[in-house]
Scaffold this motif. Sequence first.
Motif, mmCIF file in Angstrom:
data_model
loop_
_atom_site.group_PDB
_atom_site.id
_atom_site.type_symbol
_atom_site.label_atom_id
_atom_site.label_comp_id
_atom_site.label_asym_id
_atom_site.label_seq_id
_atom_site.Cartn_x
_atom_site.Cartn_y
_atom_site.Cartn_z
ATOM 1 N N GLU A 23 0.817 -1.196 0.000
ATOM 2 C CA GLU A 23 0.000 0.000 0.000
ATOM 3 C C GLU A 23 0.855 1.251 0.000
ATOM 4 O O GLU A 23 0.584 2.192 -0.723
ATOM 5 C CB GLU A 23 -0.929 0.014 1.212
ATOM 6 C CG GLU A 23 -2.059 -0.993 1.090
ATOM 7 C CD GLU A 23 -2.994 -0.927 2.283
ATOM 8 O OE1 GLU A 23 -3.084 0.148 2.904
ATOM 9 O OE2 GLU A 23 -3.616 -1.932 2.592
ATOM 10 N N SER A 24 1.905 1.279 0.837
ATOM 11 C CA SER A 24 2.712 2.497 0.914
ATOM 12 C C SER A 24 3.514 2.713 -0.361
ATOM 13 O O SER A 24 3.676 3.838 -0.793
ATOM 14 C CB SER A 24 3.630 2.469 2.141
ATOM 15 O OG SER A 24 4.559 1.418 2.038
ATOM 16 N N ALA A 27 1.093 4.095 -2.858
ATOM 17 C CA ALA A 27 0.793 5.492 -2.551
ATOM 18 C C ALA A 27 1.965 6.388 -2.910
ATOM 19 O O ALA A 27 1.784 7.469 -3.448
ATOM 20 C CB ALA A 27 0.438 5.647 -1.073
ATOM 21 N N GLU A 28 3.184 5.936 -2.606
ATOM 22 C CA GLU A 28 4.358 6.742 -2.911
ATOM 23 C C GLU A 28 4.511 6.925 -4.416
ATOM 24 O O GLU A 28 4.766 8.023 -4.888
ATOM 25 C CB GLU A 28 5.617 6.088 -2.339
ATOM 26 C CG GLU A 28 5.729 6.191 -0.842
ATOM 27 C CD GLU A 28 6.920 5.421 -0.316
ATOM 28 O OE1 GLU A 28 6.969 5.252 0.901
ATOM 29 O OE2 GLU A 28 7.770 4.992 -1.089
ATOM 30 N N SER A 31 1.882 9.336 -5.735
ATOM 31 C CA SER A 31 2.087 10.740 -5.408
ATOM 32 C C SER A 31 3.246 11.336 -6.190
ATOM 33 O O SER A 31 3.280 12.528 -6.420
ATOM 34 C CB SER A 31 2.312 10.907 -3.901
ATOM 35 O OG SER A 31 3.507 10.270 -3.526
ATOM 36 N N ASN A 112 -3.360 8.605 10.284
ATOM 37 C CA ASN A 112 -3.405 8.479 8.830
ATOM 38 C C ASN A 112 -2.347 9.389 8.205
ATOM 39 O O ASN A 112 -2.673 10.446 7.656
ATOM 40 C CB ASN A 112 -4.813 8.836 8.334
ATOM 41 C CG ASN A 112 -5.045 8.385 6.921
ATOM 42 O OD1 ASN A 112 -4.302 7.581 6.362
ATOM 43 N ND2 ASN A 112 -6.085 8.916 6.311
ATOM 44 N N ASP A 114 -0.296 9.198 5.519
ATOM 45 C CA ASP A 114 -0.056 9.323 4.076
ATOM 46 C C ASP A 114 -0.649 10.574 3.427
ATOM 47 O O ASP A 114 0.068 11.284 2.712
ATOM 48 C CB ASP A 114 -0.510 8.064 3.344
ATOM 49 C CG ASP A 114 0.392 6.882 3.650
ATOM 50 O OD1 ASP A 114 1.611 7.103 3.793
ATOM 51 O OD2 ASP A 114 -0.110 5.760 3.760
ATOM 52 N N ASP A 118 1.583 13.775 1.825
ATOM 53 C CA ASP A 118 1.442 14.177 0.429
ATOM 54 C C ASP A 118 1.111 15.657 0.265
ATOM 55 O O ASP A 118 1.384 16.228 -0.783
ATOM 56 C CB ASP A 118 0.346 13.353 -0.256
ATOM 57 C CG ASP A 118 0.731 11.893 -0.426
ATOM 58 O OD1 ASP A 118 1.943 11.587 -0.383
ATOM 59 O OD2 ASP A 118 -0.176 11.060 -0.593
ATOM 60 N N ARG A 133 9.518 7.905 5.055
ATOM 61 C CA ARG A 133 8.106 8.215 5.282
ATOM 62 C C ARG A 133 7.639 7.541 6.555
ATOM 63 O O ARG A 133 7.979 6.393 6.813
ATOM 64 C CB ARG A 133 7.245 7.698 4.137
ATOM 65 C CG ARG A 133 7.179 8.596 2.947
ATOM 66 C CD ARG A 133 6.309 7.982 1.862
ATOM 67 N NE ARG A 133 4.896 8.202 2.056
ATOM 68 C CZ ARG A 133 4.245 9.249 1.570
ATOM 69 N NH1 ARG A 133 4.880 10.173 0.906
ATOM 70 N NH2 ARG A 133 2.947 9.374 1.755
ATOM 71 N N ASN A 136 2.146 3.913 8.305
ATOM 72 C CA ASN A 136 0.866 3.875 8.994
ATOM 73 C C ASN A 136 0.928 2.726 9.996
ATOM 74 O O ASN A 136 1.035 1.565 9.606
ATOM 75 C CB ASN A 136 -0.274 3.677 7.995
ATOM 76 C CG ASN A 136 -1.624 3.823 8.646
ATOM 77 O OD1 ASN A 136 -1.804 3.562 9.828
ATOM 78 N ND2 ASN A 136 -2.590 4.246 7.864
#
Length: 158
Positions: A23-24, A27-28, A31, A112, A114, A118, A133, A136
Amino acid sequence: MKKLMVFCLMAMFIYACSSNSNESKKAESTSEVSAPAGNDASAYDEHRGEGKFTNVEIGEKLDPAMAAEGKLVADVKCASCHKMSDERLVGPGWKGVTERRKPEWIMNFVTNPDPMLDKDPALQAQLELCLVRMPNQNITDEEARQIYEYMRENDGVK
């Protein structure tokens, strides 16, 4: 013994940072390429952050029981990256954080991180210094409030 403790802390850090890797990483990468839909940085409230906490009522006096619970949570989920002083470990030290940030911002960030990483310019600048980072940690709302109270205790609230 000291080497063993350092090894254990590093192992916990590596595990914590990799526990939600799919997930991270997604997301990274998202972004970096383009902002996800609804990621309007101009609507970001730098005093509250982004999340469900909009108005957290904090008493003038410390709740010692809640702070003690917060210490237990922080020892497991936060201490491998954060010191209680102003010294940076992996992430920044916690000294004075409750004087610099509102409770809503802190609680939104720990529950939360993330979306705030961002959008928040101060967090992005901190990320450039820390190079990692904040993962979570799946902190509940109640745990976030307890951690905040522990931070207040660390900052000298009686």
